[in-house]
Design an enzyme around this catalytic site. Structure first.
Site, PDB file in Angstrom:
ATOM      1  N   THR A 173     -33.674   3.746 -23.748  1.00  0.00           N
ATOM      2  CA  THR A 173     -34.960   4.424 -23.847  1.00  0.00           C
ATOM      3  C   THR A 173     -34.686   5.841 -24.317  1.00  0.00           C
ATOM      4  OG1 THR A 173     -36.964   5.008 -22.626  1.00  0.00           O
ATOM      5  CG2 THR A 173     -34.902   5.120 -21.410  1.00  0.00           C
ATOM      6  N   GLY A 174     -35.680   6.469 -24.910  1.00  0.00           N
ATOM      7  CA  GLY A 174     -35.490   7.834 -25.384  1.00  0.00           C
ATOM      8  C   GLY A 174     -35.586   7.928 -26.893  1.00  0.00           C
ATOM      9  N   GLY A 223     -35.046   7.252 -30.267  1.00  0.00           N
ATOM     10  CA  GLY A 223     -34.423   6.102 -30.898  1.00  0.00           C
ATOM     11  C   GLY A 223     -33.490   6.442 -32.037  1.00  0.00           C
ATOM     12  N   ARG A 266     -42.261   4.601 -39.353  1.00  0.00           N
ATOM     13  CA  ARG A 266     -41.045   4.906 -38.589  1.00  0.00           C
ATOM     14  C   ARG A 266     -40.736   3.768 -37.618  1.00  0.00           C
ATOM     15  NH1 ARG A 266     -39.665   5.457 -32.861  1.00  0.00           N
ATOM     16  NH2 ARG A 266     -37.894   6.869 -32.725  1.00  0.00           N
ATOM     17  N   VAL A 267     -39.481   3.376 -37.569  1.00  0.00           N
ATOM     18  CA  VAL A 267     -39.038   2.348 -36.628  1.00  0.00           C
ATOM     19  C   VAL A 267     -37.965   2.965 -35.740  1.00  0.00           C
ATOM     20  CG1 VAL A 267     -37.797   0.159 -36.438  1.00  0.00           C
ATOM     21  CG2 VAL A 267     -39.604   0.421 -38.143  1.00  0.00           C
ATOM     22  N   GLY A 268     -38.076   2.737 -34.459  1.00  0.00           N
ATOM     23  CA  GLY A 268     -37.093   3.297 -33.530  1.00  0.00           C
ATOM     24  C   GLY A 268     -35.969   2.319 -33.231  1.00  0.00           C
ATOM     25  N   ASP A 269     -35.312   2.547 -32.127  1.00  0.00           N
ATOM     26  CA  ASP A 269     -34.160   1.726 -31.747  1.00  0.00           C
ATOM     27  C   ASP A 269     -34.558   0.374 -31.136  1.00  0.00           C
ATOM     28  OD1 ASP A 269     -35.284   3.281 -29.664  1.00  0.00           O
ATOM     29  OD2 ASP A 269     -33.543   2.915 -28.403  1.00  0.00           O
ATOM     30  N   SER A 282     -47.079   4.155 -23.893  1.00  0.00           N
ATOM     31  CA  SER A 282     -45.840   4.088 -24.677  1.00  0.00           C
ATOM     32  C   SER A 282     -45.400   2.654 -24.962  1.00  0.00           C
ATOM     33  CB  SER A 282     -44.720   4.845 -23.958  1.00  0.00           C
ATOM     34  OG  SER A 282     -44.621   4.403 -22.624  1.00  0.00           O
ATOM     35  N   THR A 325     -40.136   3.654 -23.229  1.00  0.00           N
ATOM     36  CA  THR A 325     -40.011   2.255 -23.636  1.00  0.00           C
ATOM     37  C   THR A 325     -39.670   1.403 -22.420  1.00  0.00           C
ATOM     38  OG1 THR A 325     -39.181   2.809 -25.798  1.00  0.00           O
ATOM     39  CG2 THR A 325     -38.425   0.712 -24.912  1.00  0.00           C
ATOM     40  N   THR A 378     -42.018  -1.416 -27.226  1.00  0.00           N
ATOM     41  CA  THR A 378     -42.490  -0.029 -27.213  1.00  0.00           C
ATOM     42  C   THR A 378     -43.513   0.218 -28.316  1.00  0.00           C
ATOM     43  OG1 THR A 378     -41.719   2.276 -27.252  1.00  0.00           O
ATOM     44  CG2 THR A 378     -40.701   0.784 -28.817  1.00  0.00           C
TER      45      THR A 378
HETATM   46  C1  SD4 Z   1     -38.240   4.879 -29.819  1.00  0.00           C
HETATM   47  N1  SD4 Z   1     -36.843   4.490 -27.890  1.00  0.00           N
HETATM   48  O1  SD4 Z   1     -39.080   4.318 -30.510  1.00  0.00           O
HETATM   49  C2  SD4 Z   1     -38.198   4.558 -28.357  1.00  0.00           C
HETATM   50  C3  SD4 Z   1     -38.971   5.641 -27.734  1.00  0.00           C
HETATM   51  C4  SD4 Z   1     -39.412   5.347 -26.445  1.00  0.00           C
HETATM   52  O2  SD4 Z   1     -41.605   5.008 -25.612  1.00  0.00           O
HETATM   53  O3  SD4 Z   1     -38.622   5.263 -25.537  1.00  0.00           O
HETATM   54  N2  SD4 Z   1     -40.773   5.239 -26.453  1.00  0.00           N
HETATM   55  O4  SD4 Z   1     -37.476   5.727 -30.245  1.00  0.00           O
END
Ligand code: SD4
Length: 339
Positions: free
Chosen positions: A250-251, A253, A227-230, A83, A199, A217
């Site tokens: 984490t989680g 995003g 796609r872009v996360g948080d 991850s 993450t 991450t």
């Molecule tokens: C995301 N917060 O890209 C991250 C996900 C995560 O390992 O925790 N990934 O949404």
């Protein structure tokens, strides 16, 4: 890979040496030799090894910014970690694309998103911060910048991650419907489900009282390309304000971005909440907006204030965070959760 539960159990036996406050199990500040607090915290069990790399910087009086960069490079390089960094699970189309951000106490920050072929995106994020007038570079432009800066272009998809991607493809081609994740987290929702987290977010305070944070991450497994996360979004996956404190997440995003999560945690601390209370409140904001989805949804926040006090809270059980300071280098604590 060590089973997360076994690792947690074993580490928790040792973690009792950490000073704990009653409410929320949050660690209290421990003075370092210089009189100020030196401490580093990070998300999940792999944060233990990452913290130790950060501690080697903090213990010799180094800067919190150098500590968090060195720390998160450990999981970025870990081939067993799917991850973060190299060996991260790819997107739906088989590309490993990485997100990372770094932030200093004075508001300086840098980030990269959807960066491919560079093994240590956190180092590129720091270069964005220190060598450009910008905050965030994405995709091909981020790669071009990294190559210009002398980073090596590499294949990050390992045979093991490629195999996992092929297995996933057999049963679960991701065909999202518009805004499906807003209604539920069923088959048409986000591709990684409630296990989509891990993450590394890391926060540190050094012996001079300087705060800094980093987050890196490979994002949500099997995500749509682009796609872009948080994690690379300042204020969502990471925020640091030297006058107040720092937070990371984490989680899923998407939910963290929608709620400007890490900025919210820091602002709640500014208003007088403890790190623990601030993380709890930020989690509840998300849960209140997702009453039907929250049983399948994981988001966790981790925070540290300028006194070095720590807090964490998640929607689901199972979120752990690693704590390292002068008294103990391998602490691992369970975060409290809504369910
Ligand atoms: C995301 N917060 O890209 C991250 C996900 C995560 O390992 O925790 N990934 O949404």
């Amino acid at each position: 890979m060590v089973d997360r539960r076994d690792f947690l159990k074993a580490s928790l036996l040792g973690a009792s040496a950490l000073a704990l406050t009653g409410k929320g199990g949050a660690a209290t500040a421990a003075p370092a030799s210089g009189g100020a607090v030196a401490r580093v915290i990070s998300t999940w069990d792999f944060g233990v090894a990452a913290n130790q790399a950060a501690w080697s910087v903090l213990a010799r009086g180094g800067h919190a910014l150098d500590a968090v960069e060195a720390g998160v490079m450990v999981p970025e390089a870990d081939l067993k970690n799917h991850s973060v960094g190299r060996a991260g699970y790819p997107d739906r189309d088989g590309h490993v694309s990485l997100d990372a951000s770094i932030m200093d106490a004075d508001g300086s920050c840098g980030a990269v998103a959807a960066l491919e072929h560079i093994a240590h995106p956190i180092q590129v994020a720091r270069r964005v911060m220190e060598r450009t007038p910008h905050v965030l570079l994405v995709g091909d432009g981020a790669l071009q910048f990294a190559l210009e800066q002398g980073f090596k272009r590499e294949e990050l998809l390992t045979p093991e991650s490629a195999q996992a991607w092929k297995e996933w493809q057999k049963t679960a081609h991701y065909q999202p419907t518009a805004n499906s994740e807003r209604r539920d987290y069923g088959k048409t929702g986000l591709p990684g489900g409630k296990d989509n987290h891990d993450t590394i977010g890391m926060l540190a305070i050094d012996a001079h009282g300087r705060l800094a944070g980093a987050c890196t991450t490979s994002g949500m497994a099997w995500k749509l390309r682009g796609r872009v996360g948080d994690s690379p979004v300042i204020g969502a996956g990471l925020y640091v304000d030297g006058e107040v404190g720092a937070a990371t997440s984490t989680g899923v995003g998407e939910e963290v971005i929608r709620n400007a999560g890490s900025f919210l945690v820091v602002e709640l601390m500014r208003q007088g909440r403890s790190p623990q209370e601030a993380c709890h409140e930020a989690v509840m904001r998300i849960v209140k907006k997702r009453p039907n989805a929250s049983k399948d949804l994981q988001v966790g926040f981790l925070a540290m204030n300028r006194a070095g006090e720590v807090g964490a809270f998640a929607i689901q059980p199972g979120f752990s965070y690693a704590v390292c300071d002068a008294t103990r280098q391998d602490g691992l604590l369970p975060a409290r959760s809504v369910f």
